[in-house]
Write a protein that holds these residues in place. Structure first.
Motif, PDB file in Angstrom:
ATOM      1  N   PRO A  95      -1.749 -15.866  54.483  1.00 10.14           N
ATOM      2  CA  PRO A  95      -1.939 -15.752  55.939  1.00 10.14           C
ATOM      3  C   PRO A  95      -1.217 -14.550  56.550  1.00 10.14           C
ATOM      4  CG  PRO A  95      -1.449 -18.026  55.340  1.00 10.14           C
ATOM      5  CD  PRO A  95      -1.245 -17.187  54.108  1.00 10.14           C
ATOM      6  N   GLU A  96       0.022 -14.337  56.162  1.00 14.63           N
ATOM      7  CA  GLU A  96       0.787 -13.202  56.680  1.00 14.63           C
ATOM      8  C   GLU A  96       0.151 -11.878  56.272  1.00 14.63           C
ATOM      9  OE1 GLU A  96       5.105 -11.018  56.088  1.00 14.63           O
ATOM     10  OE2 GLU A  96       4.730 -12.904  55.078  1.00 14.63           O
ATOM     11  N   MET A 150      -0.373 -18.155  47.535  1.00 15.12           N
ATOM     12  CA  MET A 150      -1.167 -18.752  48.623  1.00 15.12           C
ATOM     13  C   MET A 150      -0.372 -18.771  49.925  1.00 15.12           C
ATOM     14  SD  MET A 150      -4.249 -19.617  47.688  1.00 15.12           S
ATOM     15  CE  MET A 150      -4.781 -20.893  48.801  1.00 15.12           C
ATOM     16  N   ARG A 151       0.934 -18.999  49.821  1.00 14.44           N
ATOM     17  CA  ARG A 151       1.771 -19.016  51.031  1.00 14.44           C
ATOM     18  C   ARG A 151       1.869 -17.624  51.668  1.00 14.44           C
ATOM     19  NH1 ARG A 151       4.699 -22.748  47.789  1.00 14.44           N
ATOM     20  NH2 ARG A 151       6.171 -21.149  47.121  1.00 14.44           N
ATOM     21  N   LEU A 152       1.657 -16.577  50.888  1.00 12.15           N
ATOM     22  CA  LEU A 152       1.709 -15.210  51.425  1.00 12.15           C
ATOM     23  C   LEU A 152       0.401 -14.779  52.099  1.00 12.15           C
ATOM     24  CD1 LEU A 152       3.416 -13.278  48.474  1.00 12.15           C
ATOM     25  CD2 LEU A 152       4.474 -14.033  50.604  1.00 12.15           C
ATOM     26  N   ARG A 203       6.366  -7.411  51.183  1.00 12.91           N
ATOM     27  CA  ARG A 203       6.350  -8.607  50.322  1.00 12.91           C
ATOM     28  C   ARG A 203       6.348  -8.231  48.854  1.00 12.91           C
ATOM     29  NH1 ARG A 203       8.768 -12.220  52.960  1.00 12.91           N
ATOM     30  NH2 ARG A 203       7.641 -13.010  54.745  1.00 12.91           N
ATOM     31  N   GLU A 222       2.469 -23.113  40.196  1.00  7.14           N
ATOM     32  CA  GLU A 222       3.553 -22.712  41.094  1.00  7.14           C
ATOM     33  C   GLU A 222       3.399 -21.251  41.526  1.00  7.14           C
ATOM     34  OE1 GLU A 222       7.114 -25.681  39.537  1.00  7.14           O
ATOM     35  OE2 GLU A 222       6.750 -23.789  38.480  1.00  7.14           O
ATOM     36  N   GLU A 260       0.557 -19.608  41.707  1.00 13.93           N
ATOM     37  CA  GLU A 260      -0.590 -19.585  42.609  1.00 13.93           C
ATOM     38  C   GLU A 260      -0.197 -20.092  43.997  1.00 13.93           C
ATOM     39  OE1 GLU A 260      -5.159 -21.266  42.880  1.00 13.93           O
ATOM     40  OE2 GLU A 260      -3.994 -21.639  41.068  1.00 13.93           O
ATOM     41  N   GLU A 261       0.564 -21.170  44.051  1.00 15.84           N
ATOM     42  CA  GLU A 261       1.001 -21.714  45.342  1.00 15.84           C
ATOM     43  C   GLU A 261       1.879 -20.723  46.096  1.00 15.84           C
ATOM     44  OE1 GLU A 261       2.811 -25.377  44.072  1.00 15.84           O
ATOM     45  OE2 GLU A 261       0.922 -26.488  44.235  1.00 15.84           O
ATOM     46  N   GLN A 262       2.753 -20.026  45.383  1.00 14.11           N
ATOM     47  CA  GLN A 262       3.622 -19.043  46.025  1.00 14.11           C
ATOM     48  C   GLN A 262       2.794 -17.914  46.632  1.00 14.11           C
ATOM     49  OE1 GLN A 262       6.872 -17.705  43.570  1.00 14.11           O
ATOM     50  NE2 GLN A 262       7.596 -16.250  45.089  1.00 14.11           N
TER      51      GLN A 262
END
Length: 117
Positions: A38-39, A34-36, A51, A28, A30-32
């Motif tokens: 691209p930005e 990963m969502r950051l 962030r 979880e 790592e996924e959080q």
């Protein structure tokens, strides 16, 4: 170097003893992060600082102020950076200034690094 760190339930660091145990899993965290990516890749240091202040669970962010996520001066020898995990130190010295890292896993949590100097 600066970082965004998310703790997870598998963290084993003794430095974080006394803090509330994280409830998210390593996946979880790592996924959080990963969502950051691209930005942060598109917007750079300004977005990284923003962030970091919003989500990082690192000590410098929890204290507040403009130095959120700042790892301070790092020595190439991980043993000399007592508060910075060896995996983070090794990753930082493989990066170019201004480069954003892949996710780095340590005994303190999951990290994203931004090499600043």
């Amino acid at each position: 170097c600066r970082h965004i760190m998310l703790r997870h339930s598998g963290c084993t660091s003794q430095i974080d003893r006394g803090k509330a145990k994280a409830t998210r899993t390593a996946l979880e965290a790592e996924e959080q992060l990963m969502r950051l990516l691209p930005e942060l890749s598109m917007l750079g240091a300004t977005a990284f600082t923003t962030r970091c202040k919003e989500v990082s669970e690192c000590d410098t962010n929890l204290r507040g102020g403009d130095l959120a996520g700042d790892l301070g001066w790092l020595d190439k020898d991980p043993a000399k950076n007592r508060k910075v995990p060896a995996a983070v130190t090794r990753a930082a010295f493989t990066m170019s200034v201004g480069q954003l890292s892949d996710i780095v896993s340590s005994d303190r949590g999951m990290h994203l690094l931004l090499r600043t100097g």
